[in-house]
Design an enzyme around this catalytic site. Structure first.
Site, PDB file in Angstrom:
ATOM      1  N   LYS A   1       8.830  56.284  82.621  1.00  0.00           N
ATOM      2  CA  LYS A   1      10.208  56.296  83.217  1.00  0.00           C
ATOM      3  C   LYS A   1      11.289  56.744  83.127  1.00  0.00           C
ATOM      4  O   LYS A   1      12.227  57.252  83.746  1.00  0.00           O
ATOM      5  CB  LYS A   1      10.209  54.525  83.537  1.00  0.00           C
ATOM      6  CG  LYS A   1       9.054  53.884  84.238  1.00  0.00           C
ATOM      7  CD  LYS A   1       9.509  52.410  84.566  1.00  0.00           C
ATOM      8  CE  LYS A   1       8.414  51.581  85.510  1.00  0.00           C
ATOM      9  NZ  LYS A   1       8.978  50.400  85.867  1.00  0.00           N
TER      10      LYS A   1
ATOM     11  N   ASP B   1      13.270  48.988  90.641  1.00  0.00           N
ATOM     12  CA  ASP B   1      12.853  47.720  89.905  1.00  0.00           C
ATOM     13  C   ASP B   1      13.879  46.771  90.026  1.00  0.00           C
ATOM     14  O   ASP B   1      13.831  45.812  90.311  1.00  0.00           O
ATOM     15  CB  ASP B   1      12.709  48.242  88.359  1.00  0.00           C
ATOM     16  CG  ASP B   1      11.288  48.896  88.298  1.00  0.00           C
ATOM     17  OD1 ASP B   1      10.221  48.548  89.042  1.00  0.00           O
ATOM     18  OD2 ASP B   1      10.916  49.547  87.303  1.00  0.00           O
TER      19      ASP B   1
ATOM     20  N   ALA C   1      14.316  43.222  75.931  1.00  0.00           N
ATOM     21  CA  ALA C   1      15.382  44.073  76.113  1.00  0.00           C
ATOM     22  C   ALA C   1      14.792  45.543  76.194  1.00  0.00           C
ATOM     23  O   ALA C   1      15.332  46.477  75.923  1.00  0.00           O
ATOM     24  CB  ALA C   1      16.391  44.148  74.695  1.00  0.00           C
TER      25      ALA C   1
ATOM     26  N   TYR D   1       2.628  39.184  86.453  1.00  0.00           N
ATOM     27  CA  TYR D   1       1.590  38.864  87.649  1.00  0.00           C
ATOM     28  C   TYR D   1       0.283  38.762  87.497  1.00  0.00           C
ATOM     29  O   TYR D   1      -0.523  38.315  88.358  1.00  0.00           O
ATOM     30  CB  TYR D   1       2.045  39.699  88.880  1.00  0.00           C
ATOM     31  CG  TYR D   1       1.669  41.100  88.807  1.00  0.00           C
ATOM     32  CD1 TYR D   1       2.713  42.201  88.472  1.00  0.00           C
ATOM     33  CD2 TYR D   1       0.363  41.684  89.231  1.00  0.00           C
ATOM     34  CE1 TYR D   1       2.636  43.320  88.443  1.00  0.00           C
ATOM     35  CE2 TYR D   1       0.155  42.596  89.249  1.00  0.00           C
ATOM     36  CZ  TYR D   1       1.043  43.628  88.705  1.00  0.00           C
ATOM     37  OH  TYR D   1       0.643  45.018  88.889  1.00  0.00           O
TER      38      TYR D   1
ATOM     39  N   ILE E   1       8.272  38.251  85.281  1.00  0.00           N
ATOM     40  CA  ILE E   1       7.980  39.440  85.838  1.00  0.00           C
ATOM     41  C   ILE E   1       6.497  39.891  85.747  1.00  0.00           C
ATOM     42  O   ILE E   1       5.994  40.986  86.265  1.00  0.00           O
ATOM     43  CB  ILE E   1       8.787  40.588  85.312  1.00  0.00           C
ATOM     44  CG1 ILE E   1       8.488  41.197  83.875  1.00  0.00           C
ATOM     45  CG2 ILE E   1      10.367  40.499  85.615  1.00  0.00           C
ATOM     46  CD1 ILE E   1       9.041  42.630  83.645  1.00  0.00           C
TER      47      ILE E   1
HETATM   48  P1  ATR Z   1       8.990  47.341  79.069  1.00  0.00           P
HETATM   49  O1  ATR Z   1       9.569  48.769  78.874  1.00  0.00           O
HETATM   50  O2  ATR Z   1       7.896  47.209  80.144  1.00  0.00           O
HETATM   51  O3  ATR Z   1      10.193  46.481  79.374  1.00  0.00           O
HETATM   52  P2  ATR Z   1       8.837  47.211  76.224  1.00  0.00           P
HETATM   53  O4  ATR Z   1       9.522  48.268  76.045  1.00  0.00           O
HETATM   54  O5  ATR Z   1       7.594  47.161  75.485  1.00  0.00           O
HETATM   55  O6  ATR Z   1       8.362  46.913  77.725  1.00  0.00           O
HETATM   56  O7  ATR Z   1       9.674  45.901  75.947  1.00  0.00           O
HETATM   57  C1  ATR Z   1       9.195  44.721  76.241  1.00  0.00           C
HETATM   58  C2  ATR Z   1      10.264  43.553  75.509  1.00  0.00           C
HETATM   59  O8  ATR Z   1       9.513  42.445  75.163  1.00  0.00           O
HETATM   60  C3  ATR Z   1      11.050  44.062  74.129  1.00  0.00           C
HETATM   61  O9  ATR Z   1      12.314  43.722  74.147  1.00  0.00           O
HETATM   62  C4  ATR Z   1      10.207  43.542  73.096  1.00  0.00           C
HETATM   63  O10 ATR Z   1      10.928  42.974  72.106  1.00  0.00           O
HETATM   64  P3  ATR Z   1      11.531  43.910  70.943  1.00  0.00           P
HETATM   65  O11 ATR Z   1      12.590  44.421  71.542  1.00  0.00           O
HETATM   66  O12 ATR Z   1      11.658  42.952  69.773  1.00  0.00           O
HETATM   67  O13 ATR Z   1      10.321  44.762  70.683  1.00  0.00           O
HETATM   68  C5  ATR Z   1       9.676  42.073  74.118  1.00  0.00           C
HETATM   69  N1  ATR Z   1       8.390  41.726  73.235  1.00  0.00           N
HETATM   70  C6  ATR Z   1       7.198  42.312  73.297  1.00  0.00           C
HETATM   71  N2  ATR Z   1       6.326  41.800  72.648  1.00  0.00           N
HETATM   72  C7  ATR Z   1       6.884  40.617  72.451  1.00  0.00           C
HETATM   73  C8  ATR Z   1       6.443  39.501  71.427  1.00  0.00           C
HETATM   74  N3  ATR Z   1       5.110  39.127  71.233  1.00  0.00           N
HETATM   75  N4  ATR Z   1       7.561  38.483  71.223  1.00  0.00           N
HETATM   76  C9  ATR Z   1       8.636  38.470  71.716  1.00  0.00           C
HETATM   77  N5  ATR Z   1       9.276  39.528  72.375  1.00  0.00           N
HETATM   78  C10 ATR Z   1       8.369  40.546  72.656  1.00  0.00           C
END
Ligand code: ATR
Length: 272
Positions: free
Chosen positions: A68, A104, A127, A216, A214
């Site tokens: 992306k 999105d 985030a 599904y 988000i």
């Molecule tokens: P996407 O780009 O699809 O949003 P991503 O970049 O992997 O996916 O981000 C997912 C978010 O979910 C991140 O903010 C991540 O937290 P961190 O910034 O601390 O890495 C959060 N996330 C993923 N797994 C998690 C978990 N087991 N518990 C809490 N937060 C999680």
């Protein structure tokens, strides 16, 4: 019928085999009598794939993880909202020029608009890339943002961008402090196969809060189950997925597809 005039569309992602975008877009092409197919491509990198889009006259693409952001370097034009978010999820091939968009953020805010966003306290969990788009949409609609995230640096950076308060996921009182009108989970926590996972306790959740996920798969996550049993209104992740797909279809064909019909098609799809 596929013939020598059939136009090609597709999704670029890696991994991509879980994607449900081919289900909705192929259905819509057939339903609206458009001679086109939508395929799933799983390239190692995005640059050559976008060159191929031009060379083979692939008319449009959905861009998913992990491309992306990186795909933006290869586009001829980027829409203002996608530029501000820093991510593209849709490409339109306009006479050999690749134009990038982000559907999105619209998909996240549209289901919330009937409940009102302006002035409401909106709490986003996460985030990452999805949170970036959701936060942009809420900010644009003048919601008051709070970000909760596990990684403090990443969470604070997103919060600063949108003048939001930041809370660490470790802070178990954060929901009580924020008292959100709207809570949106953008993390993969609770996604199949780890459907019993929950990233924060639901006790402080007020029945007044509207809760959106988000994810599904499953359609009703543990978060949504818990929220509903507390009396909260809920919006499932299929809603955002269908909305982002519907906006893509409109960009490619000019047609706004029937989202409720697409929802029925998705629910019939066994893998969901
Ligand atoms: P996407 O780009 O699809 O949003 P991503 O970049 O992997 O996916 O981000 C997912 C978010 O979910 C991140 O903010 C991540 O937290 P961190 O910034 O601390 O890495 C959060 N996330 C993923 N797994 C998690 C978990 N087991 N518990 C809490 N937060 C999680």
């Amino acid at each position: 019928m596929i013939d020598s005039f059939t136009q090609i569309y597709g999704v670029f992602g890696n991994p991509v085999r879980h994607s449900k975008s081919p289900v909705i877009h192929n259905f819509a092409f057939q339903y609206y009598h458009i001679n086109a197919v939508y395929l799933a491509f799983e390239p190692d990198g995005i640059g050559k794939s976008l060159e191929a889009m031009k060379a083979l006259n692939i008319k449009g693409a959905s861009i998913t993880l992990p491309f992306k952001q990186s795909s933006m370097d290869y586009l001829d034009w980027i829409d203002e909202d996608a530029g501000a978010i820093g991510a593209v999820n849709t490409i339109v091939n306009k006479e050999g020029m690749l134009h990038g968009f982000n559907t999105d953020y619209k998909a996240a805010v549209e289901p919330l608009k009937p409940f009102g966003i302006q002035g409401k306290k909106v709490c986003i969990i996460g985030a990452g890339g999805a949170a970036q788009a959701v936060a942009y949409g809420i900010y644009k609609e003048k919601g008051r943002l709070a970000i909760i995230n596990r990684n403090k640096k990443k969470g604070k950076t997103l919060a600063e961008k949108y003048k939001a308060d930041f809370f660490s996921l470790d802070d178990t009182d954060s929901l009580l402090k924020i008292q959100p009108d709207i809570l949106i989970n953008t993390t993969p926590v609770g996604m199949s196969p780890n459907i019993s996972d929950l990233s924060f306790p639901l006790e402080p959740l007020s029945p007044e809060t509207l809760v959106m996920d988000i994810i599904y798969t499953p359609l009703k996550t543990r978060l949504l189950h818990g929220a509903q049993s507390k009396g909260c209104r809920i919006i499932d992740g299929l809603t955002m997925f269908l909305n982002q797909g519907a906006h893509q279809f409109k960009l490619w064909t000019g047609i706004s597809p029937d989202i409720e019909l697409m929802r029925k098609i998705m629910l019939k799809d066994e893998a969901l």
